[in-house]
Design a protein around this motif. Sequence first.
Motif, mmCIF file in Angstrom:
data_model
loop_
_atom_site.group_PDB
_atom_site.id
_atom_site.type_symbol
_atom_site.label_atom_id
_atom_site.label_comp_id
_atom_site.label_asym_id
_atom_site.label_seq_id
_atom_site.Cartn_x
_atom_site.Cartn_y
_atom_site.Cartn_z
ATOM 1 N N VAL A 1 1.164 -1.055 0.061
ATOM 2 C CA VAL A 1 0.020 -0.240 -0.061
ATOM 3 C C VAL A 1 1.148 1.250 0.335
ATOM 4 O O VAL A 1 0.662 2.075 0.701
ATOM 5 N N ALA A 2 2.663 1.492 -0.115
ATOM 6 C CA ALA A 2 3.280 2.198 -0.068
ATOM 7 C C ALA A 2 2.488 3.343 -0.916
ATOM 8 O O ALA A 2 2.774 4.681 -1.311
ATOM 9 N N ASP A 3 1.551 3.649 -1.998
ATOM 10 C CA ASP A 3 0.918 4.664 -2.806
ATOM 11 C C ASP A 3 -0.027 5.460 -1.629
ATOM 12 O O ASP A 3 0.295 6.334 -2.264
ATOM 13 N N LEU A 4 -0.187 5.314 -0.432
ATOM 14 C CA LEU A 4 -0.192 5.824 0.195
ATOM 15 C C LEU A 4 0.461 6.838 0.830
ATOM 16 O O LEU A 4 0.660 7.688 1.722
ATOM 17 N N ASP A 5 1.948 6.573 0.542
ATOM 18 C CA ASP A 5 3.239 7.180 0.908
ATOM 19 C C ASP A 5 3.026 8.828 0.162
ATOM 20 O O ASP A 5 3.845 8.573 -0.960
ATOM 21 N N PRO A 6 2.872 9.632 0.703
ATOM 22 C CA PRO A 6 2.823 11.125 0.223
ATOM 23 C C PRO A 6 3.984 10.958 -0.752
ATOM 24 O O PRO A 6 4.544 12.741 -1.543
ATOM 25 N N THR A 7 5.147 10.453 -0.003
ATOM 26 C CA THR A 7 6.580 10.957 -0.329
ATOM 27 C C THR A 7 7.377 10.044 -0.861
ATOM 28 O O THR A 7 9.000 10.132 -1.312
ATOM 29 N N ALA A 8 6.341 9.032 -1.892
ATOM 30 C CA ALA A 8 7.015 7.834 -2.365
ATOM 31 C C ALA A 8 6.775 8.306 -3.432
ATOM 32 O O ALA A 8 5.864 8.475 -4.282
ATOM 33 N N ASP A 9 7.303 7.406 -4.658
ATOM 34 C CA ASP A 9 7.291 7.636 -6.827
ATOM 35 C C ASP A 9 5.219 6.899 -6.637
ATOM 36 O O ASP A 9 6.530 5.586 -5.556
ATOM 37 N N PRO A 10 4.576 7.636 -6.837
ATOM 38 C CA PRO A 10 3.956 6.753 -7.457
ATOM 39 C C PRO A 10 4.234 4.758 -8.407
ATOM 40 O O PRO A 10 4.799 5.402 -8.804
ATOM 41 N N THR A 11 3.183 4.274 -7.723
ATOM 42 C CA THR A 11 3.322 2.503 -8.023
ATOM 43 C C THR A 11 2.533 1.753 -8.595
ATOM 44 O O THR A 11 1.755 0.598 -8.420
ATOM 45 N N GLY A 12 1.006 2.625 -8.319
ATOM 46 C CA GLY A 12 -0.469 2.229 -8.490
ATOM 47 C C GLY A 12 -0.552 1.374 -10.325
ATOM 48 O O GLY A 12 -1.163 0.762 -10.224
ATOM 49 N N ASP A 13 0.244 2.250 -11.251
ATOM 50 C CA ASP A 13 0.311 1.000 -12.438
ATOM 51 C C ASP A 13 1.000 -0.295 -12.453
ATOM 52 O O ASP A 13 1.010 -0.752 -13.627
ATOM 53 N N TRP A 14 1.652 -0.633 -11.074
ATOM 54 C CA TRP A 14 2.361 -1.838 -10.938
ATOM 55 C C TRP A 14 1.030 -2.904 -11.066
ATOM 56 O O TRP A 14 2.141 -3.729 -10.817
ATOM 57 N N ALA A 15 0.151 -2.561 -10.138
ATOM 58 C CA ALA A 15 -0.361 -2.968 -9.645
ATOM 59 C C ALA A 15 -1.330 -4.777 -10.502
ATOM 60 O O ALA A 15 -1.369 -4.130 -12.151
ATOM 61 N N ALA A 16 -1.435 -5.576 -10.273
ATOM 62 C CA ALA A 16 -1.491 -6.999 -11.040
ATOM 63 C C ALA A 16 -2.801 -6.666 -11.051
ATOM 64 O O ALA A 16 -3.518 -6.618 -10.095
ATOM 65 N N THR A 17 -3.434 -7.315 -12.114
ATOM 66 C CA THR A 17 -4.732 -7.408 -12.546
ATOM 67 C C THR A 17 -4.810 -8.904 -12.929
ATOM 68 O O THR A 17 -4.222 -9.628 -12.985
ATOM 69 N N ASP A 18 -6.766 -9.354 -13.308
ATOM 70 C CA ASP A 18 -6.961 -9.845 -13.499
ATOM 71 C C ASP A 18 -6.638 -10.688 -15.055
ATOM 72 O O ASP A 18 -6.253 -11.668 -15.462
ATOM 73 N N THR A 19 -6.397 -9.379 -15.130
ATOM 74 C CA THR A 19 -5.348 -10.145 -16.929
ATOM 75 C C THR A 19 -3.592 -9.035 -16.955
ATOM 76 O O THR A 19 -3.358 -9.328 -18.242
ATOM 77 N N ARG A 20 -3.762 -8.648 -16.344
ATOM 78 C CA ARG A 20 -2.456 -8.224 -15.819
ATOM 79 C C ARG A 20 -0.959 -7.936 -15.848
ATOM 80 O O ARG A 20 -1.723 -8.824 -14.377
#
Length: 391
Positions: A213-232
Amino acid sequence: MAGPGRGARGVRRPRAVLLAGAVLSTLAACTSPDRAAPPPSPSASTSAPPATPSAEPADPPTSGEPDRGPVRIAVVGDIHFEGVLAGRLRDPGSALAPVRDVLSAADLTIANLETSLGSNGRPEPGKRFTFSAPPSALTALAAAGVDVVTMANNHALDFGRARLPSTFRAVRAAARARPPLDVVGIGRDAGEAFAPAVVEVRGTLVATIGASVADLDPTADPTGDWAATDTRPGIADAVDPARLLAQVRRTRRDADVVVVYLHWGVQGRRCPSVDQRALARSLVGAGADLVVGSHAHLLQGDGRLDGGYVAYGLGNYAWYSPGDDATSRTGVLLLTVRPRPDGPRPPYVVRAAWEPQRIGADGLPSTASAEDAKRFRTDRESLRACSGLEP
């Protein structure tokens, strides 16, 4: 390759056929069929883990079930092989030899692998820190006594998705090696990324789930697009915790011990954030026995929470720079648990003990001095107080 103090190691369960019932039906469709389970590791010495002055014994719970004996679980923080640590991988079998005895003393040892793993790919554009390690990093961890690592963190895809095929090849090879190593928190789809690693220790099933849940850290680089999905492919991202909580509930039905290792919190902050504390309570409520994590690069509080045990921040462990007095402070948290009896949840962790250590100029931790260990204990009490946890 185990140290002389290594206890009897557990039997791996294949992640495609992890547990009976609901876990089997949920995961069979989304886990690779070639993820085979290695045979049991041979038993070694039965010597006890190192005694530490920060132990907190408690009376074990009683039940009508046969006593399968306690299970010793060791957890440590962030590990990578950057800077001064990179050259150690020339000989993976001895790369972490100085910490082998303490890491291999428990029945099960869990860590965070804070790096991209494999070959190919390019550094993520615009990212300030990008970490990389070859597949031999997994060999080094297994040789040092680590049994499970999570890669659900904000560095796992530092070299992009083009590297992931080599990552998954390395993960499969590590699971089949001797000694074996399981990797959680990353996968070819979300089902695999959230799937637990299950190890049987003397009849007790211990399941480990990794998530970020590192994306909740305002000091960190955003990594939300790294999330695994049902097809990725990608990492187990739990900024929306619904899938993680559902996985914990499913795993709880059959596992005796459920461990959740999270990448969470705010870098440089000693006390857990409001988000951490809320998620910890939700996870314990869903059935997690142990909730541990890292990302702050500092130790944070540990203690009891609603019948579970939480260690908010394990700090750095093998790190290219010791940094200052706070970031170089580290250790191994040794948790002794007993199999869950029927009925209401008992006080499940019967012993919690830190082995205080310091990260040196070589990037590796070593045993803290007597005076430093005393300060460690005092600091631990302060950190627990600001975490809202009980001894």
